[in-house]
Structures are given as structure tokens and as C-alpha cells.
Design an enzyme around this catalytic site. Structure first.
Site, mmCIF file in Angstrom:
data_model
loop_
_atom_site.group_PDB
_atom_site.id
_atom_site.type_symbol
_atom_site.label_atom_id
_atom_site.label_comp_id
_atom_site.label_asym_id
_atom_site.label_seq_id
_atom_site.Cartn_x
_atom_site.Cartn_y
_atom_site.Cartn_z
ATOM 1 N N LYS A 14 -36.340 -17.448 -62.423
ATOM 2 C CA LYS A 14 -36.477 -15.963 -62.671
ATOM 3 C C LYS A 14 -37.421 -15.764 -63.920
ATOM 4 C CE LYS A 14 -32.182 -16.119 -64.137
ATOM 5 N NZ LYS A 14 -31.940 -17.396 -64.188
ATOM 6 N N ARG A 87 -25.399 -10.760 -66.241
ATOM 7 C CA ARG A 87 -24.541 -11.903 -65.757
ATOM 8 C C ARG A 87 -23.038 -11.771 -65.622
ATOM 9 N NH1 ARG A 87 -28.636 -15.308 -68.401
ATOM 10 N NH2 ARG A 87 -28.348 -17.462 -67.606
ATOM 11 N N ARG A 126 -38.318 -29.269 -66.923
ATOM 12 C CA ARG A 126 -38.832 -28.029 -67.266
ATOM 13 C C ARG A 126 -39.235 -28.378 -68.833
ATOM 14 N NH1 ARG A 126 -35.784 -22.467 -67.480
ATOM 15 N NH2 ARG A 126 -34.039 -23.756 -68.509
ATOM 16 N N ARG A 158 -35.639 -27.508 -73.601
ATOM 17 C CA ARG A 158 -34.338 -26.747 -74.186
ATOM 18 C C ARG A 158 -33.339 -27.668 -74.284
ATOM 19 N NH1 ARG A 158 -34.316 -21.460 -70.336
ATOM 20 N NH2 ARG A 158 -32.057 -21.794 -70.484
ATOM 21 N N ARG A 169 -23.693 -24.743 -66.869
ATOM 22 C CA ARG A 169 -24.227 -23.540 -66.475
ATOM 23 C C ARG A 169 -24.126 -23.163 -64.974
ATOM 24 N NH1 ARG A 169 -29.936 -25.288 -68.414
ATOM 25 N NH2 ARG A 169 -30.648 -23.253 -67.732
#
Ligand code: AP5
Ligand code: MG
Ligand code: ZN
Length: 212
Positions: A14, A87, A126, A158, A169
Site C-alpha cells: 500500500k 481498517r 523491509r 519498524r 497483524r
């Protein structure tokens, strides 16, 4: 005028695709996750971080107020690209209400579809920058190791990109966010894109959906 939502599980791309589309359409990229991370050190940021690090959603009331404020800012007057909001169904209902009062609607909800195994590979390698830029050690590395191409700051991992938070998640996504696929499908604004190709291939598919 283009009011767009990017929907998809954590790691589906996203943020990556919203940044590209934002450049193409000259529309603001609004990532609620980035807004919450930038609030680090404030009362809001500290409260949100407790939920985020566990991979839970921050309460709807906080997000609804945040998105209302953001959408009323001048740069959103013509178009916006939402990344990570809504969400939950209550968040989607609140957005519909905000837009109705502004006499606006939603043009397109892009649902980026990626299988779980690929999501875990993407998130565990990431690296992100405070400026909002996103990299991947293998699939989209920065030119100089550990440093942002755009602003030169140091990249970081992160806190919620650890195996345990990632799994949580994904399960939170399935329970609370996946129902939005039907919600927007029923409203006739949903387009699902296959999120498994290269970043460039997916960007082409998204552009085609935007221009259709
Ligand atoms: P948020 O920051 O929105 O995280 P997320 O939804 O978990 O999504 P990600 O940012 O992890 O993934 P992405 O889809 O943006 O993928 P990316 O482009 O980075 O939210 C974080 C937290 O904030 C939430 O858990 C929650 O606590 C809170 N929050 C935020 N909004 C909220 C809301 N509305 N309500 C309640 N709480 C909220 O790509 C991932 C990786 O893959 C990158 O390394 C990238 O380089 C790579 N990649 C991208 N595309 C490809 C490709 N095609 N091929 C290979 N690699 C690729
Ligand atoms: Mg993101
Ligand atoms: Zn940067």
C-alpha cells in the site's frame, strides 16, 4: 477529482504504491500508520505505539478524529489517496459520513491481494525512512546501504516488523479489515489487483484501474 483508498494486508505494498500514485496524480498520500509513527514522543504517539508494537489496531475513535482533521486540510480539496484507513467497518462508515458532509464520494478502492507467505518475506526485510520512503533489502534496496535515497536519513526496521507482531497483524487484518472487501464490493467501487508481480507491474495495473 480522484478520491482513492488502498486496501490490503500488511506488507501488500500500500505504502509503496500510494507513493507512486501520489506522484502521478499529484494527490496527497495519507498513511495513518505514518502519521501515528511521526507522532512519537507526543501523548498520542506514545498511546498509539502500545497498540502498534503489538500489532493491534489503535482505537477507532482516535483514527476517525485524525482522518477527519486530515481530510479537511487544503491539500485534500481535490483528491486524496488513503493508505491504511479505513481498517474497520466503523471507520468506513465514519469516512462515508465525513465525505457526505463535504459533498464528495469515493471513486475507487484498490484491494491489493498478496498471499501470507509473501507478506512475511516482504515485511521481515523491509527498511523505512522517517520521510515516508519504503525499501526492501532484496526487492527494492536503497542506492547506499542503510541510507534513504530521497533524504539521506538513516533507514530503520519498524518495531512491528518482527515475526510475532507480523503474525498478529495478519490475524487482526483478517478479522477486522478483510470485511471491508465486501463492504466496498457492495458499493461498486472495489477493484482487486494481483499484488504479486514486481513493483512496476503492479503500478501499471493500478494506473489502468485509475484511468478506467
Ligand atoms: P501501517 O503503517 O498502515 O502498516 P500496515 O497496514 O501493517 O501496512 P504496512 O505499512 O506494513 O505495509 P504496506 O502495505 O504499506 O506495504 P509496503 O509498501 O511497506 O499501520 C501500522 C499500525 O498502525 C497498525 O498495525 C495499527 O496499529 C496502526 N494503524 C494505522 N492505521 C490504522 C487504522 N486506520 N486503524 C487502527 N490502527 C491503525 O511494502 C512492504 C515491503 O514489501 C517493503 O519492504 C516494500 O519495499 C516491499 N514491496 C512492496 N511491493 C513489492 C513487490 N511488488 N514485490 C516485492 N516487494 C515489494
Ligand atoms: Mg505502509
Ligand atoms: Zn527519507
Amino acid at each position: 477529482m480522484m478520491n482513492i483508498i488502498l486496501l490490503g494486508p500488511p506488507g501488500s505494498g500500500k505504502g509503496t504504491q500510494a507513493a507512486l500514485l501520489s506522484g502521478k496524480l499529484n494527490a496527497p498520500h495519507i498513511s495513518t500508520g505514518d502519521i501515528l509513527r511521526r507522532a512519537a514522543g507526543t501523548e498520542l504517539g506514545n498511546r498509539a505505539a502500545e497498540y502498534m508494537n503489538r500489532g493491534e489496531l489503535v482505537p477507532d475513535s482516535v483514527l476517525i478524529e485524525m482522518i477527519r482533521d486530515r481530510l479537511l486540510q487544503a491539500d485534500c480539496a481535490k483528491a486524496f489517496i488513503l493508505d491504511g484507513y479505513p481498517r474497520t467497518i466503523p471507520q468506513a462508515d465514519a469516512l462515508a459520513d465525513i465525505l457526505r458532509k463535504l459533498d464528495r464520494g469515493l471513486d475507487l478502492v484498490l484491494n491489493i491481494d498478496v498471499p501470507d507467505a509473501e507478506l512475511i518475506t516482504r515485511l521481515s526485510a523491509r527498511r523505512v525512512c522517517k520521510c515516508g520512503a519504503t525499501y526492501h533489502l532484496t526487492f527494492n534496496p536503497p542506492e547506499n546501504e542503510g541510507v534513504c535515497d530521497l533524504c539521506g536519513k538513516r533507514l530503520y526496521h519498524r518495531d512491528d516488523d518482527r515475526e510475532e507482531s507480523i503474525r498478529n497483524r495478519l490475524s487482526v487484518y483478517k478479522k477486522q479489515t478483510q470485511p471491508l472487501i465486501d463492504y466496498y464490493g457492495d458499493r461498486g467501487v472495489l477493484v482487486t489487483v494481483d499484488g504479486c508481480g514486481s513493483i512496476e507491474q503492479i503500478a501499471v495495473e493500478i494506473c489502468a484501474a485509475v484511468e478506467a
